[in-house]
Scaffold this motif. Structure first.
Motif, mmCIF file in Angstrom:
data_model
loop_
_atom_site.group_PDB
_atom_site.id
_atom_site.type_symbol
_atom_site.label_atom_id
_atom_site.label_comp_id
_atom_site.label_asym_id
_atom_site.label_seq_id
_atom_site.Cartn_x
_atom_site.Cartn_y
_atom_site.Cartn_z
ATOM 1 N N LYS A 1 0.875 -1.175 0.000
ATOM 2 C CA LYS A 1 0.000 0.000 0.000
ATOM 3 C C LYS A 1 0.912 1.224 0.000
ATOM 4 C CE LYS A 1 -3.332 2.342 3.005
ATOM 5 N NZ LYS A 1 -3.994 2.281 4.326
ATOM 6 N N TRP B 1 -2.932 0.189 -3.990
ATOM 7 C CA TRP B 1 -2.673 -1.170 -3.532
ATOM 8 C C TRP B 1 -2.217 -2.002 -4.728
ATOM 9 C CZ3 TRP B 1 -3.446 -3.452 1.342
ATOM 10 C CH2 TRP B 1 -3.977 -2.606 2.314
ATOM 11 N N LEU C 1 -6.156 -8.092 -7.281
ATOM 12 C CA LEU C 1 -6.734 -7.514 -6.069
ATOM 13 C C LEU C 1 -7.944 -6.671 -6.462
ATOM 14 C CD1 LEU C 1 -3.620 -6.222 -4.090
ATOM 15 C CD2 LEU C 1 -4.709 -8.468 -4.006
ATOM 16 N N ARG C 2 -8.957 -6.689 -5.603
ATOM 17 C CA ARG C 2 -10.181 -5.920 -5.854
ATOM 18 C C ARG C 2 -10.601 -5.204 -4.581
ATOM 19 N NH1 ARG C 2 -14.153 -9.629 -8.483
ATOM 20 N NH2 ARG C 2 -12.719 -9.259 -10.208
ATOM 21 N N GLU C 3 -11.082 -3.984 -4.759
ATOM 22 C CA GLU C 3 -11.560 -3.200 -3.625
ATOM 23 C C GLU C 3 -13.034 -3.514 -3.386
ATOM 24 O OE1 GLU C 3 -11.259 1.398 -2.030
ATOM 25 O OE2 GLU C 3 -11.212 1.010 -4.182
ATOM 26 N N TRP D 1 -9.290 -3.993 0.540
ATOM 27 C CA TRP D 1 -8.781 -4.732 -0.619
ATOM 28 C C TRP D 1 -8.683 -6.203 -0.261
ATOM 29 C CZ3 TRP D 1 -7.713 -2.896 -5.502
ATOM 30 C CH2 TRP D 1 -7.869 -1.517 -5.671
ATOM 31 N N ASP E 1 -9.575 -3.798 -11.097
ATOM 32 C CA ASP E 1 -8.686 -4.704 -10.366
ATOM 33 C C ASP E 1 -7.233 -4.286 -10.559
ATOM 34 O OD1 ASP E 1 -10.902 -6.154 -9.650
ATOM 35 O OD2 ASP E 1 -10.383 -7.951 -10.794
#
Length: 173
Positions: free
Chosen positions: A14, A26, A85-87, A93, A114
């Motif tokens: 991060k 991120w 990675l997805r929020e 995340w 993503d």
């Protein structure tokens, strides 16, 4: 179809950004073979404006029908594990996907929100993957398809008067 599941840990970084619209970025940073004795979503280190987080466990699945793709990955010179990675709606995340199939990893970037990275494959995962390929790969011979030849006895379609494909109209299509 044979399937092998392998649990891995995912580390993300991060970073604080100097951006008026986004405060932090991120990105996936590392794949850990096995699971560390750290709680998911734990801060594991910080240097200045960069923090490293253990996001938690992800499951790699090896499918016997994809062994040629895995082999392509291993012989590429830089074997990789693709991590997306997805929020979430709450702003946290999480791992959206993990794969060692380069073609599936390429499709991860279709979701533009993503964050996707091809991370170096740890040796322990490469050994497991090679053992799976050795046990389940079946070489598929290449067969060149032959074109169908036009049947000279087949009737030609009827086109009405004035149709651009009608023979002898003097018009070009």
């Amino acid at each position: 179809m044979a399937v092998r599941h392998l649990s891995v840990g995912i580390v993300a970084v991060k970073r604080k950004l100097n951006n008026p619209w986004v405060d932090f970025e991120w990105l996936p940073e590392a794949v850990l073979p096995g699971l560390p004795a750290v709680e998911p979503r734990s801060l594991i280190g910080a240097e200045g404006s960069v923090e490293r987080w253990y996001l938690g466990e992800a499951e790699l699945a090896f499918h016997s029908g994809e062994t040629s793709h895995y082999r392509d990955n291993l012989v590429s010179g830089r074997p990789a594990v693709w991590v997306a990675l997805r929020e979430s709606h709450e702003g946290a995340w999480h791992v959206a996907g993990v794969t060692v199939d380069p073609y599936e990893g390429e499709s991860f970037v279709d979701v533009i929100t993503d964050k996707v990275e091809a991370l170096p494959m740890p040796h322990e995962i490469a050994v497991e993957l090679q053992a799976f390929i050795d046990a389940h790969h079946v070489e598929q011979p290449f067969h060149k398809r032959k074109r169908d030849r036009k049947d000279p006895d087949a009737e030609q379609p009827e086109y009405g008067i004035g149709h651009p494909l009608r023979q002898g109209t003097g018009r070009r299509p």
